[in-house]
Write an enzyme that holds these catalytic residues in place. Structure first.
Site, PDB file in Angstrom:
ATOM      1  N   HIS A  59      38.597  39.545  44.273  1.00  0.00           N
ATOM      2  CA  HIS A  59      38.122  39.782  42.907  1.00  0.00           C
ATOM      3  C   HIS A  59      36.733  40.426  42.919  1.00  0.00           C
ATOM      4  O   HIS A  59      35.715  39.758  42.891  1.00  0.00           O
ATOM      5  CB  HIS A  59      38.066  38.431  42.175  1.00  0.00           C
ATOM      6  CG  HIS A  59      37.894  38.538  40.698  1.00  0.00           C
ATOM      7  ND1 HIS A  59      38.473  37.630  39.832  1.00  0.00           N
ATOM      8  CD2 HIS A  59      37.230  39.416  39.915  1.00  0.00           C
ATOM      9  CE1 HIS A  59      38.155  37.957  38.580  1.00  0.00           C
ATOM     10  NE2 HIS A  59      37.400  39.033  38.618  1.00  0.00           N
ATOM     11  N   HIS A  61      34.327  43.767  41.356  1.00  0.00           N
ATOM     12  CA  HIS A  61      34.170  44.891  40.421  1.00  0.00           C
ATOM     13  C   HIS A  61      33.302  45.948  41.096  1.00  0.00           C
ATOM     14  O   HIS A  61      32.115  45.720  41.325  1.00  0.00           O
ATOM     15  CB  HIS A  61      33.539  44.417  39.106  1.00  0.00           C
ATOM     16  CG  HIS A  61      34.376  43.416  38.382  1.00  0.00           C
ATOM     17  ND1 HIS A  61      35.364  43.775  37.488  1.00  0.00           N
ATOM     18  CD2 HIS A  61      34.398  42.063  38.446  1.00  0.00           C
ATOM     19  CE1 HIS A  61      35.948  42.672  37.021  1.00  0.00           C
ATOM     20  NE2 HIS A  61      35.386  41.626  37.592  1.00  0.00           N
ATOM     21  N   ASN A  93      39.104  47.254  35.597  1.00  0.00           N
ATOM     22  CA  ASN A  93      38.376  47.579  34.354  1.00  0.00           C
ATOM     23  C   ASN A  93      37.277  48.622  34.588  1.00  0.00           C
ATOM     24  O   ASN A  93      36.097  48.403  34.367  1.00  0.00           O
ATOM     25  CB  ASN A  93      37.814  46.322  33.689  1.00  0.00           C
ATOM     26  CG  ASN A  93      36.925  45.486  34.592  1.00  0.00           C
ATOM     27  OD1 ASN A  93      36.894  45.677  35.800  1.00  0.00           O
ATOM     28  ND2 ASN A  93      36.204  44.557  34.004  1.00  0.00           N
ATOM     29  N   ASP A 153      41.760  41.758  34.204  1.00  0.00           N
ATOM     30  CA  ASP A 153      40.555  40.920  34.275  1.00  0.00           C
ATOM     31  C   ASP A 153      39.433  41.469  33.406  1.00  0.00           C
ATOM     32  O   ASP A 153      39.173  42.665  33.363  1.00  0.00           O
ATOM     33  CB  ASP A 153      40.047  40.800  35.706  1.00  0.00           C
ATOM     34  CG  ASP A 153      38.820  39.908  35.764  1.00  0.00           C
ATOM     35  OD1 ASP A 153      38.970  38.713  35.462  1.00  0.00           O
ATOM     36  OD2 ASP A 153      37.726  40.402  36.042  1.00  0.00           O
ATOM     37  N   ASN A 279      31.393  35.089  32.533  1.00  0.00           N
ATOM     38  CA  ASN A 279      32.679  34.766  31.916  1.00  0.00           C
ATOM     39  C   ASN A 279      33.729  34.543  33.004  1.00  0.00           C
ATOM     40  O   ASN A 279      33.994  35.464  33.768  1.00  0.00           O
ATOM     41  CB  ASN A 279      33.109  35.922  30.994  1.00  0.00           C
ATOM     42  CG  ASN A 279      34.362  35.603  30.207  1.00  0.00           C
ATOM     43  OD1 ASN A 279      34.860  34.488  30.252  1.00  0.00           O
ATOM     44  ND2 ASN A 279      34.869  36.578  29.488  1.00  0.00           N
ATOM     45  N   ASP A 306      34.178  37.482  42.139  1.00  0.00           N
ATOM     46  CA  ASP A 306      34.019  38.060  40.794  1.00  0.00           C
ATOM     47  C   ASP A 306      32.697  38.836  40.725  1.00  0.00           C
ATOM     48  O   ASP A 306      31.987  38.797  39.722  1.00  0.00           O
ATOM     49  CB  ASP A 306      34.084  36.992  39.703  1.00  0.00           C
ATOM     50  CG  ASP A 306      34.230  37.583  38.294  1.00  0.00           C
ATOM     51  OD1 ASP A 306      34.468  38.810  38.180  1.00  0.00           O
ATOM     52  OD2 ASP A 306      34.084  36.834  37.314  1.00  0.00           O
ATOM     53  N   HIS A 310      25.648  44.731  37.109  1.00  0.00           N
ATOM     54  CA  HIS A 310      25.204  45.344  35.847  1.00  0.00           C
ATOM     55  C   HIS A 310      23.833  45.968  36.059  1.00  0.00           C
ATOM     56  O   HIS A 310      23.012  45.418  36.793  1.00  0.00           O
ATOM     57  CB  HIS A 310      25.095  44.298  34.732  1.00  0.00           C
ATOM     58  CG  HIS A 310      26.408  43.764  34.273  1.00  0.00           C
ATOM     59  ND1 HIS A 310      27.328  44.535  33.603  1.00  0.00           N
ATOM     60  CD2 HIS A 310      26.965  42.525  34.394  1.00  0.00           C
ATOM     61  CE1 HIS A 310      28.401  43.788  33.319  1.00  0.00           C
ATOM     62  NE2 HIS A 310      28.206  42.575  33.801  1.00  0.00           N
TER      63      HIS A 310
END
Length: 431
Positions: A59, A61, A93, A153, A279, A306, A310
């Site tokens: 998981h 990003h 995403n 996700d 989240n 996860d 950012h």
């Protein structure tokens, strides 16, 4: 990256056991034993170090394409290698969403070019993550990227009919649907865990039942269809009980927990520091203890980061406006050592199981999560468990710095990572 035809790792504690020598020749483990001959090999003195199979993250990003200001496949895989990972699964995403064969192949190729770890794209369940129409699941599976895991996700597949159809579709090729369990109507305006702290702070609450109700529905759907469901970033004691019940029925249900949900609680939100906004949200101490116990007893199958990078401006703002998410690849193993190994809940063999063997088995990724044994791919990680140091995000390989651990002392340090015999990390630094 440094290439050596032969490398001898001398005296490492294999999975935390007795010291062994491991000889790497080319891309494979040539021999495991004691007193191995090192003629022509580069020798690493690994006394006191623990040797693990390369870690696998289910998981991650990576943000590319579309949000390269947060992370790229290159910077994300460098962060992964620094954290001891040899494979990551890239969430869908992105912009555009990874809902077609073309986009997943683009991400897969970028991973090949980076050379720091294997990148296995995760395909979207629905077109544009909008929850209305199934994406091209078959085409993504048949593509060069060979997608086996599908997830929206960041958004929950909240329509039961769509979720059922997805489970039926992936069953044909032994795929798995990875669900972000969040009932959207129960979490409108949610800012943190619903409980004592949210009531005191006056912040909108994200109740545990919003996660648990979706998990309950989805394990029943998976059982009905005879398919596989994987629960992303499980975060509550109640969710643990539902997964434990589903597994007792023999249903094909797996689950992951993040490092931050094993360590941090919603009490940290009292600081109003948006670095703690995530989240699903940080939960209570009781939830944290239940998650640790469930990871120890195998109810929760694996640890997944996860990793959610950012840019500074999306986190350095008032709490309600801040983005949700934390970077995690470079600190995951240290948090697991502190919460699970140093506490006596898991040994290093258990860590290898939860952070390499099981996540690789869930996704079916080839050549990863393999035993450290003769003839196996040399995907390996060396860890110094005696190390103690404060987390300094300035030294991160990730493009983003939104870590909840800045200035916190954590144990353990990855000293070396090998991807198919090639060193990606040497003496704690990227090769």
């Amino acid at each position: 990256m440094t290439a050596h035809t032969k490398t001898l790792i001398r005296g490492a504690r294999l999975l935390g056991g007795e010291p062994q020598d491991v000889l790497i020749d080319g891309e494979t483990v040539a021999a495991v034993g004691t007193g191995l001959d090192a003629e022509g090999a580069q020798v690493i003195d690994a006394e006191g170090l623990v040797l693990l199979p390369g870690l696998v993250d289910l998981h991650t990003h990576l943000r590319e394409p579309g949000r390269e200001d947060s992370e790229t496949v290159l910077t994300g895989t460098r962060a992964a290698a620094a954290g001891g990972y040899t494979a990551v699964h890239a969430m869908a995403n992105t912009f555009p969403v990874a809902d077609t064969a073309g986009v997943v192949e683009q991400v897969w190729r970028l991973g090949k070019e980076s050379g720091y770890c294997d990148v296995q794209p995760i395909g979207a369940v629905t077109v544009g993550l909008e929850g209305k129409h199934l994406a091209e699941l078959g085409a993504m599976h048949d593509s060069a990227a060979n997608v086996r895991v599908f997830s929206d996700d960041g958004k929950c597949v909240d329509d039961a009919v769509i979720m059922r159809r997805a489970l039926e579709y992936v069953k044909a090729f032994d795929g798995v649907v990875a669900q972000h369990a969040q009932e959207p109507r129960l979490t409108e305006g949610a800012q943190m865990n619903e409980g004592v702290v949210s009531a005191e702070l006056g912040l909108g609450g994200w109740p545990a039942v919003a996660e648990e109700s979706i998990i309950a529905r989805d394990v029943l759907l998976a059982a009905h269809v005879g398919s596989r469901v994987h629960i992303c970033h499980l975060s509550t004691a109640g969710s643990v009980e539902i997964v434990r019940w589903a597994k007792s029925k023999g249903w094909n249900v797996t689950a992951e927990v993040t490092p931050h949900h094993l360590l941090l609680t919603d009490e940290l939100v009292r600081t109003y520091n948006p670095v703690y906004k995530v989240n699903p949200p940080l939960r209570t101490e009781a939830d944290v203890l239940a998650l640790r116990a469930a990871l120890a007893d195998g109810t929760i199958d694996c640890v997944a980061t996860d990793h959610a990078p950012h840019p500074h401006e999306d986190k350095d703002c008032e709490w309600p406006a801040a983005a949700m998410g934390m970077v995690g690849l470079e600190t995951a193993l240290s948090v697991v050592q502190q919460t699970m190994v140093d506490s006596g809940l898991l040994d290093w063999a258990g860590v290898a199981d939860r952070m390499s063997f099981r996540p690789a088995a869930i996704s079916g990724i080839a050549g990863q999560g393999r035993p450290v044994a003769e003839g196996e791919p040399a995907n390996l990680t060396l860890v110094d468990p005696a190390y103690r140091g404060d987390v300094d995000p300035a030294g991160f390989a990730s493009r983003s710095r939104n870590t909840p651990y800045e200035g916190r002392e954590l144990p353990g340090r990855v000293t070396h990572t090998f991807l198919r015999g090639r060193a990606t990390v040497v003496d704690g630094k990227l090769a």
